[in-house]
Write an enzyme that holds these catalytic residues in place. Sequence first.
Site, PDB file in Angstrom:
ATOM      1  N   ASP A  38      -4.663   2.535   1.100  1.00  0.00           N
ATOM      2  CA  ASP A  38      -5.781   1.775   0.558  1.00  0.00           C
ATOM      3  C   ASP A  38      -6.900   1.840   1.607  1.00  0.00           C
ATOM      4  OD1 ASP A  38      -7.241  -0.041  -1.038  1.00  0.00           O
ATOM      5  OD2 ASP A  38      -6.552  -1.705   0.204  1.00  0.00           O
ATOM      6  N   ASP A  96      -2.892  -3.414   1.942  1.00  0.00           N
ATOM      7  CA  ASP A  96      -2.949  -4.766   2.500  1.00  0.00           C
ATOM      8  C   ASP A  96      -2.467  -5.810   1.504  1.00  0.00           C
ATOM      9  OD1 ASP A  96      -4.997  -4.612   0.719  1.00  0.00           O
ATOM     10  OD2 ASP A  96      -6.538  -5.439   2.030  1.00  0.00           O
TER      11      ASP A  96
END
Length: 1180
Positions: A485, A837
Amino acid sequence: MGDHFEKGQHALLNEGEENEMEIFGYRTQSCRKTLCLAGSIFSFGILPLVFYWKPAWHVWANCIPCSLQEADVVLLRTTDEFQTYSRKKVMWICLSALNSAFRLSPDNPFITDEESIINRAVRKPDLKVKKYYLRYVLLICLSQYYYYFSCLEDCLSSAKIHLKFGSGLTTEEQEIRRLICGPNTIDVEITPIWKLLIKEVLNPFYVFQLFSVCLWFSEDYKEYAFAIIIMSIISIALTVYDLREQSVKLHRLVEAHNNITVSICGKNAGVQELESRFLVPGDLLILMGSKVHMPCDAILIDGSCVVNEGMLTGESIPVTKTPLPKMDGSVPWKTQSEGEYKRHVLFCGTEVIQAKGACSSTVKAVVLQTGFNTAKGDLVRSILYPKPMNFKLYRDAIRFLLCLVGTATIGMIYTLCIYVLSGETPGEVVKKALDVITIAVPPALPAALTTGIMYAQRRLKKRGIFCISPQRINVCGQLNLVCFDKTGTLTRDGLDLWGVVPCDGKGFQEVHRFTSGRTLPWGPLCAAMTSCHSLILLDGTIQGDPLDLKMFEATTWVSLCFSEILRSFFKARPTQAPVEGLAILHQFPFSSALQRMTVVVQEMGGDQLVFMKGAPERVASFCQPETVPTSFVSELQIYTTQGFRVIGLAYKKLEMDHHISALMRDQVESDLIFLGLLILENRLKEETKPVLEELISARIRTVMITGDNLQTAITVARKSGMVSESQKVILIEANETTGSSSASISWKLLEEKKHIAYRNQDNYINIREEISDNSKEGSYHFALNGKSFQVISQHFSSLLPKILMNGTIFARMSPGQKSSLVEEFQKLDYFVGMCGDGANDCGALKMAHVGVSLSEQEASVASPFTSKTPNIECVPHLIKEGRAALVTSFCMFKYMALYSMIQYVGVLLLYWETNNLSNYQFLFQDLAITTIIGVTMNLNGAYPKLVPFRPAGRLISPPLLLSVILNILLSLAMHTVGFILVQRQPWYSMGLHSACTVQNDTISKLTISPTAPVKNGTNGVFTSFENTTIWFLGTINCIIVALVFSKGKPFRQPTYKNYIFVLVLVVQLSVCLFILFADIPELYRCLDLLCTPVLWRVYIIIMLSSNFIVSLVVEEAIIENRALWMIIKRCFGYQSKSQYRIWQRALANDPSWPPVNQTSYSDMGVSYSNPVFESNEDQL
C-alpha cells in the site's frame, strides 16, 4: 464417489465467492449404521478414528444419497484445490410451539411480507423449517436449495425497506424470526481444555506415537518410551495452552457485543428496550446519545450518524453515514443508488460517535444482519476458519513419510521371513516386525520440524514482528512478489499542507504557500476549505480525517458547536471574513468509489452554497467547462509528478426554493464552478527506498497498490526506486462499453521530461510517441487505475496475465480490487506478500500468501503477521527468516530421514544374524544424539543479506532427493562393509582377545565362541562383534550427517556461529570416541558392547572418515552447486512450469509486446499501431 448425483442431491453455495462450497444430500440408513457400529466394536475403535479423520467416509458408510429436501445429513466440500470435506446434521425448527400464542395457520402467511424466505421455507402443515449451521452461519432449506439466513433479502428495494420495516415488526413476526434466526450473538465459546486435549491427542501423529510407545513398553524399552511420553505431554500441553489462550482472547474480543441494551420500535408496541441478543432482521432500531456500539448490521433510514469504523478499516477516522433514500422502483437497494451502499449501513462492532435525527426526529435504522452474518461476525469467522494454505512443502512431507512407510513395509516382510525361518515365537516375530515401523518412521520427526519454526518465531518477536500463523513463516521464504500500500506504508502517515492554487475564469493564479505565514484571503476557496469536510466536535476536540483537519486548520477558523438542527457551525476569527459564520446543512460524505464529497452550507445571513472536494479529475467533470482552466491537465501533472497529493475544489450558489432534505445528490452536484487545487505533501518514509532497493536486488518483484492518484503513485514509485530512472512507464487506460462503442484499451508511453523554470518546478510527465528499441526485461512498467483493472478483468481477460507480468503501479484501487489483484498474481504462481497499514487492506492481507499489517487495529487481527514498527523494514526481515526456516526444515527432514535409515539399515543387518541393538544402545542414539541435535541444529539465525534466488520450495526435488539417496547408499555401503569385514577378522572366532587392554568379561566368563551371539540375560538383547561394529558406525554417522546437513550461507548464518550446536557435536563425538577407545568393562557391559582390538577400532574410524569426506564432497560439490544444476537444466532442456515463467518466455518471443500508442476494442482488433515500433527483447 464420482460426479454423478441424484436429482436435487447436489447444490453450490456462495457461488463465485472465496468460501464457495458444494453441498450433497444424504439420508441415514439403519442397516448401514448397524454395520458401522459392529465394525467399530470389532476394530477396537480404529474405525471411528478413521471416520473422525475422514468425515466423508463416515457419511458414505452410514448414509445413502438423496435429494437435499429429504436429507438428514449434508456433506460439504470446498471447491478449492484442497477439496476439504465436512459433515453437518440437518436440524428442524418447529413453529408449533408458537401456535398457541399466536394462532399460526398453515393457510396464512407467517410474515407480513408474503415474498419472504420464511414464508416459503416453512413446511406445511406440520409448521417446520429445515436448517443447519455452516461455520456458525444459519442456512435454511427452500425447495432443493439452502439459503443463508439471519439477514434481510438482498432483492428488497429501498422503497420496500421503508414501507415494510419503517414502522417496526409486530410481536408475532419478531418471535417467528427469533425462533428461526436464533439469537443475535457472536458467541465464541472458550473451548474446554478436555475438548482441546482430545482433539490434539487424536491427531494422527500422536496416535502413531501412542502405538510406538505401547510397542516399546512391550519390548521393555521403557526409558525412551518415557522420554517420548514426556516430550509429547510437553508438546500437547503447549499446544493446548496456545489454543486456549487464542480461544480466550477471541472470546473477550466479542463478548461485549452480546451484552448491549438497545431501543427498538415495534409496530404495535412502541419504543421498548431489550438486550441486543433478541434483535432480529427487520427490527427498527432507535439510536440515541453518543458512543453507541452497534450490536448488528443496520440500514440507516432516518437521520445521520458519525461512526468510528476503526474495527473495519484500521483507521479511527470518523465516517458520516447518511439515510437510505426512498427511491421508487424495484431495483435492489444495494445497486439502485450511485456509489457504495455501505454509506447507508452501520456495521456491527463499529462505534456510533454521534447520531442526529432530521428535524428533531429520532435516528432510525433497520436491522440488516445479525450474529455471524454481520461484518464483525465475518471477521471472527475469518479468524476461526482461515484460508487454507497451499504450500508444496507440506504435501511433499506427507509423500515423504509415505515413502518411509513403504520402506518400513519392505523391512517388515524381510523381518518376518528371517524370524519365522529361525523358529522364533509368533509374538516375538510380530514385535520385531512392528519395531521396524518405529525405526523407519521416526516419531520425533514432526516435533523436530516444529522447533525450527519456533526459533524463527522467537527471533521475529524480538524484532517486533508478531505471528499468529507460525506455519506461514516457511512460506515467507518463497516470496517472489510483494505488494505495498502507498499511504502510511511507503509514505508517511501525516499530510502537510503545502499550498493552494486558486483559479479564475482565465486560468490558474499564483500558488499560495501556507508556510509563508500569509492568511488565505476570504472567498469561495477559503469557504470551501472551511466547510467541505467531515470533521466533528467531540469532547471539545475537533476530530476527523487528517487531511480534512490540516485543511481546516489552515483557514484559522474555529468550530463553535454542533447543533441538532444544523449539521455543524463554524465561526471566523475577528476581522477575517465578512460573514459571521457557516453552517453545514447537509452532507454527502466522501466515498472511495465516487472519489468526492459534497456539502450544502448556509452563510449566516447570506446565501446557501454547495462545495465539492475530491479527486481533481472527478471534481472537474461536474464543473461548467468554461470555469475549468485549459491548462488543467498540465498543471495537475506538475504537482502529481512531484509526489504531491492533489485535491480539487468547486462550488456553486444554491437556489433557495428547494428543501434541503429533498435535494438529490445529482441535483446538487451539477453546474459547479471550479475553484482550484489544494496541494498536500506526502513524503516517503526514510526506510522505504533502502528496503525496496534490497528487495529488487534480490529479484523480488515490488508492486504498489494504492487508492491515490495515478500520477502521484508513478512519482512515488520513481522516488522510492520501485521504478528506476532508466525504466519506462506505460500507462494503460481501459474504458467500459458506452452506447454503440465497445470496451477499449489504450497504451501510452509516459516519459519524464525536464521543463525549466515553469512555476519553479523541475519536471512533468509527457506522453511519448514511441518506445526505444533497447527495451529489455524489466525496462518498462505498466501503470493503471482500478477502473481500468476492472474493465480489463471483464473484457480483456486474455490480456490480464500479460499486463500483470510487468504491472507495477495500480492506483485508485478499491479494497475489493486489491484482493482481486493479489488473487490474479497468485494464479500466475507467484508467492505473493502484501504489506499494508490496515486501512482498506484487510481483504488483500488475508488473500495473500503472507499478509503483513503495520497496524495493530482489530481490522488486522486476521493478518498472519503484524509489525510493531510502522514501516516496511519488517518485510526483508520476514523473508530472511522465512528462507532460514525453510532451509532448516529441509535440513531436519534430511537429517531425520538419514537417522532413521541409518538405524533401519543397521537393525536389518543385525536381524540377518537374529541379533538387534540393545535398549540402551537405542536410547543413546535416540536421546543422547538425535534428540539433542534436533533441538540445537535449528538455532542458526537468518543470513543478513538477501541473495537473488530462493531456496528450493519442494522437498521432492532432484537435489534434495539425490542428497538423501546418496547418503543412504553411503551409509548402507559403510554398514555392509563393516558387517562383512568384522566377520572375516582373525580374532572373530577366538575366545579371548589379546589385542584388548582389558579382558572382555562376558566372553571370558561364558567361554562361548563369538561366532554365535552371546545373550545377555539381564537386558534380553544380544551382544556380538557385529552389534558393536554396527552401533559405533551408526552412532558416529548420525553426528557426521548432522554436520554435513547443517547448512549456512546463503540463507542461514554459518554453522560455526551456531555455538551451541558446534559444542554439542564436539561433546557427542568426544563421548563416542571415548567409549570406542576407553576399554572400561562396566561401561561396555552397560551398553552391551564387546571389546575389540585397537586396530579394528582404527578401521571403524577410517570407514567413518571416508564416509564423512565423500558425503561432504558430494553435498558441497554437487548438491549445493547451483551453477552445476543450472547447467544440467539447460542440457536437459528443463523449463519452469510456473505460469509466470511460461508467460515470460512467451512475451520474450513476441515482437509486438509491449504495445505503445495503440487502442484495442473488445470485439475488434487493434485500431492503430505505430509502424515505427520494434522490439528486440531478449527475455521477459
